[in-house]
Design an enzyme around this catalytic site. Structure first.
Site, PDB file in Angstrom:
ATOM      1  N   CYS A  71       0.837  -1.206   0.000  1.00 28.53           N
ATOM      2  CA  CYS A  71       0.000   0.000   0.000  1.00 28.53           C
ATOM      3  C   CYS A  71       0.869   1.252   0.000  1.00 28.53           C
ATOM      4  CB  CYS A  71      -0.899  -0.008   1.235  1.00 28.53           C
ATOM      5  SG  CYS A  71      -1.912   1.471   1.379  1.00 28.53           S
ATOM      6  N   CYS A  77       0.116   5.919   7.317  1.00 28.33           N
ATOM      7  CA  CYS A  77      -1.210   5.639   7.863  1.00 28.33           C
ATOM      8  C   CYS A  77      -1.085   4.799   9.128  1.00 28.33           C
ATOM      9  CB  CYS A  77      -2.008   4.889   6.798  1.00 28.33           C
ATOM     10  SG  CYS A  77      -3.621   4.349   7.358  1.00 28.33           S
ATOM     11  N   CYS A  80      -2.284   0.199   9.414  1.00 23.29           N
ATOM     12  CA  CYS A  80      -1.525  -1.061   9.311  1.00 23.29           C
ATOM     13  C   CYS A  80      -0.155  -0.917   9.971  1.00 23.29           C
ATOM     14  CB  CYS A  80      -1.300  -1.434   7.843  1.00 23.29           C
ATOM     15  SG  CYS A  80      -2.792  -1.962   7.002  1.00 23.29           S
ATOM     16  N   CYS A 155      -6.995   1.639   0.149  1.00 22.47           N
ATOM     17  CA  CYS A 155      -6.769   0.860   1.376  1.00 22.47           C
ATOM     18  C   CYS A 155      -6.904  -0.608   1.020  1.00 22.47           C
ATOM     19  CB  CYS A 155      -7.776   1.247   2.455  1.00 22.47           C
ATOM     20  SG  CYS A 155      -7.576   0.283   3.967  1.00 22.47           S
ATOM     21  N   GLN A 258     -18.539  -7.699  14.229  1.00 23.14           N
ATOM     22  CA  GLN A 258     -17.183  -8.203  13.972  1.00 23.14           C
ATOM     23  C   GLN A 258     -16.664  -7.548  12.693  1.00 23.14           C
ATOM     24  OE1 GLN A 258     -15.460  -9.885  16.077  1.00 23.14           O
ATOM     25  NE2 GLN A 258     -16.963 -10.823  17.430  1.00 23.14           N
ATOM     26  N   ASP A 351     -17.864 -13.378  25.136  1.00 24.78           N
ATOM     27  CA  ASP A 351     -17.067 -12.654  24.140  1.00 24.78           C
ATOM     28  C   ASP A 351     -16.962 -11.187  24.552  1.00 24.78           C
ATOM     29  OD1 ASP A 351     -15.852 -11.641  21.873  1.00 24.78           O
ATOM     30  OD2 ASP A 351     -17.606 -11.851  20.585  1.00 24.78           O
ATOM     31  N   CYS A 377     -10.644 -10.701  21.674  1.00 26.43           N
ATOM     32  CA  CYS A 377      -9.773  -9.956  20.745  1.00 26.43           C
ATOM     33  C   CYS A 377      -8.545  -9.447  21.489  1.00 26.43           C
ATOM     34  CB  CYS A 377     -10.548  -8.795  20.124  1.00 26.43           C
ATOM     35  SG  CYS A 377     -11.191  -7.646  21.349  1.00 26.43           S
TER      36      CYS A 377
HETATM   37  C1  LIG Z   1     -16.352  -7.984  21.353  1.00 28.42           C
HETATM   38  S1  LIG Z   1     -18.030  -7.486  21.388  1.00 28.42           S
HETATM   39  C2  LIG Z   1     -18.795  -9.022  21.049  1.00 28.42           C
HETATM   40  C3  LIG Z   1     -20.220  -8.967  20.615  1.00 28.42           C
HETATM   41  C4  LIG Z   1     -20.751 -10.235  19.944  1.00 28.42           C
HETATM   42  N1  LIG Z   1     -20.453 -11.432  20.691  1.00 28.42           N
HETATM   43  C5  LIG Z   1     -20.281 -10.343  18.512  1.00 28.42           C
HETATM   44  O1  LIG Z   1     -19.555 -11.277  18.188  1.00 28.42           O
HETATM   45  O2  LIG Z   1     -20.642  -9.490  17.704  1.00 28.42           O
HETATM   46  C6  LIG Z   1     -18.256  -7.173  23.074  1.00 28.42           C
HETATM   47  C7  LIG Z   1     -19.647  -6.849  23.518  1.00 28.42           C
HETATM   48  O3  LIG Z   1     -19.589  -6.597  24.919  1.00 28.42           O
HETATM   49  C8  LIG Z   1     -20.529  -5.601  25.244  1.00 28.42           C
HETATM   50  N2  LIG Z   1     -20.097  -5.027  26.527  1.00 28.42           N
HETATM   51  C9  LIG Z   1     -19.050  -4.221  26.787  1.00 28.42           C
HETATM   52  N3  LIG Z   1     -18.946  -3.980  28.103  1.00 28.42           N
HETATM   53  C10 LIG Z   1     -19.982  -4.629  28.693  1.00 28.42           C
HETATM   54  C11 LIG Z   1     -20.426  -4.765  30.036  1.00 28.42           C
HETATM   55  N4  LIG Z   1     -19.768  -4.184  31.042  1.00 28.42           N
HETATM   56  N5  LIG Z   1     -21.512  -5.515  30.277  1.00 28.42           N
HETATM   57  C12 LIG Z   1     -22.159  -6.130  29.270  1.00 28.42           C
HETATM   58  N6  LIG Z   1     -21.805  -6.034  27.988  1.00 28.42           N
HETATM   59  C13 LIG Z   1     -20.717  -5.302  27.698  1.00 28.42           C
HETATM   60  C14 LIG Z   1     -20.526  -4.659  24.069  1.00 28.42           C
HETATM   61  O4  LIG Z   1     -21.754  -3.968  23.978  1.00 28.42           O
HETATM   62  C15 LIG Z   1     -20.297  -5.635  22.890  1.00 28.42           C
HETATM   63  O5  LIG Z   1     -21.519  -6.025  22.329  1.00 28.42           O
END
Ligand SMILES: C[S@@+](CC[C@H](N)C(=O)[O-])C[C@H]1O[C@@H](n2cnc3c(N)ncnc32)[C@H](O)[C@@H]1O
Length: 419
Positions: A71, A77, A80, A155, A258, A351, A377
């Site tokens: 790129c 930028c 990356c 990009c 995601q 998650d 993540c």
């Molecule tokens: C990494 S995302 C994952 C969402 C979903 N599992 C997906 O794959 O799209 C993290 C999620 O945690 C929620 N979140 C962040 N802090 C939180 C909290 N203290 N209590 C409940 N949910 C929370 C956010 O709103 C978000 O939807």
């Protein structure tokens, strides 16, 4: 006082943020955009992370994994960090990041499976920044650790329809931003077209007509404005919809999604395979239902998240599809599901955001639920929470790293625990 002198160093590894690291008598020096084996002339900068920042001035000898970045904006930028490294090196390094994070918490790093990568050009979300400079406008991403904006022409990591938006967006915002002011355009490629959320502008009636014309010309699904109090739809030409497996969900403005559909599919396959037919299942930090909705096509699901708009959307999507899903808006850091509440489930999926799920993990560790699937993540906070589960009697069975954020130092993972 900041040091600033030049010297030649050899890079021997990458640090956690993807910078090359050289060991020097003064301690480690972190040099962005360098590769292991590089010999580089650097300027030594300010103290950071028990070492120093360094800036590459000249590449004297290239290390074996260095390649020509594809790129034109690489180095300028901030998007990356790793384009100058072979895909094989990037994959092995990210796998190593996950293994190291586990090892630091005394968890078995040999359980980490071969990383799954996605191709560049699949990223469906972008947060562009724009600033009016004279009569023109700069629009793109911030430079690394800077509020300066790189005027993006292309990009490699974004999905092409998001890149195609840039010229029209530049023209649009040039007429709507005050001189010196900054605006943001949050663009998401949905299954029915691009959804744009603008902030930092306050258009009058004429400005709103310009927004509507832009939405028409760019064939947007929806264009909205973000105000202090929330979001206002200016034009909706098609309902912005994403599908989780085959289940349609209407995207609320600015909700979490995601970043790459290909990575999302890999993670979903891993979650569904691990849960199997365990049911009933709790999906904690469920967002819009990436996992909860497809799981609810197989078994009853309880889903919880702190974002009310996401939970409402998810519940509507389940209702429309006739799926057995119950949900709750709940802050899982302040009010995690207790071990007693969790014990009704045969499996838990969690998650959390980058900060992890410390409080929720403590309750899971006290529960009797036989199967837990963690998605993360942030390997560091994941390993911290995994240690809590392991101390509570869970056995880590496998960890699948997924390279969702191509060319960045970030890596996702899906992990399976049993008791
Ligand atoms: C990494 S995302 C994952 C969402 C979903 N599992 C997906 O794959 O799209 C993290 C999620 O945690 C929620 N979140 C962040 N802090 C939180 C909290 N203290 N209590 C409940 N949910 C929370 C956010 O709103 C978000 O939807």
């Amino acid at each position: 006082m900041a040091r600033s002198f030049t010297r030649e160093v050899e890079i021997d590894r990458l640090g956690a943020r993807g910078d090359g690291v050289a060991q020097t008598p003064q301690g480690p020096v972190f040099v962005p955009y360098t590769a292991p084996g590089d010999r580089v002339g650097i300027r030594l900068g300010k103290p950071v992370d028990q070492g120093f920042a360094g800036e590459m001035l000249e590449l004297h000898t290239a290390g074996p994994d260095r390649i020509e970045p594809a790129c034109m904006h690489f180095h300028d930028c901030g998007g990356c960090a790793l384009q100058h490294l072979t895909p094989a090196f990037q994959a092995a390094w990210k796998q190593g990041v996950v293994e190291t994070a586990l090892g630091r918490r005394d968890l078995d790093a040999s359980l980490v499976r071969q990383i799954r990568a996605v191709a560049p050009g699949d990223r469906r979300r972008a947060e562009f920044v724009a600033r009016k400079v004279g009569a023109g406008i700069v629009l793109g991403f911030n430079r690394r650790q800077s509020s300066k904006i790189v005027d993006l022409k292309t990009c490699l990591v974004l999905a092409p329809p998001l890149v195609a938006l840039l010229p029209g967006l530049r023209k649009l915002l040039a007429g709507l931003i005050q001189s010196g002011a900054t605006a943001e355009a949050h663009a998401t490629l949905t299954d029915t077209g691009v959804d744009v959320l603008l902030s930092g502008i306050a258009p009058d009636l004429e400005g709103r007509e310009t927004l509507a014309s832009f939405a028409e010309e760019a064939d947007l699904a929806r264009l909205s404005l973000k105000h202090d109090g929330g979001s206002e739809t200016v034009v909706q030409r098609r309902v912005p919809v994403v599908h989780f497996a085959d289940i349609p969900v209407v995207l609320p403005q600015g909700a979490f999604l995601q970043a790459s559909p290909a990575a999302e599919s890999l993670m979903r396959e891993a979650v569904l395979a691990a849960v199997g037919a365990a049911g009933p299942v709790a999906d904690l930090f469920c967002g819009l239902g990436t996992f909860a909705l497809p799981l609810s096509a197989r078994m009853p699901v309880f889903a919880a998240d702190g974002e009310a708009a996401s939970v409402a959307t998810l519940q509507q999507a389940a209702g429309r599809a006739g799926l057995p899903l119950r949900s709750e808006v709940r802050d899982l850091a302040r009010r995690p599901l207790s071990a007693k509440e969790l014990d009704r489930f045969a499996a838990i999926v969690f998650d959390p955001p980058r900060a992890g799920a410390r409080e929720q993990a403590i309750e899971i560790a006290r529960s009797k639920v036989p199967l837990v699937v963690g998605v993360s993540c942030a390997p560091g906070t994941f390993a911290r929470d995994a240690r809590v589960l392991a101390d509570g009697g869970y056995r880590l069975e496998s960890v699948l790293p997924v390279d969702q954020f191509v060319h960045t130092p970030h890596v996702e993972l899906v992990a399976v625990f049993r008791r």
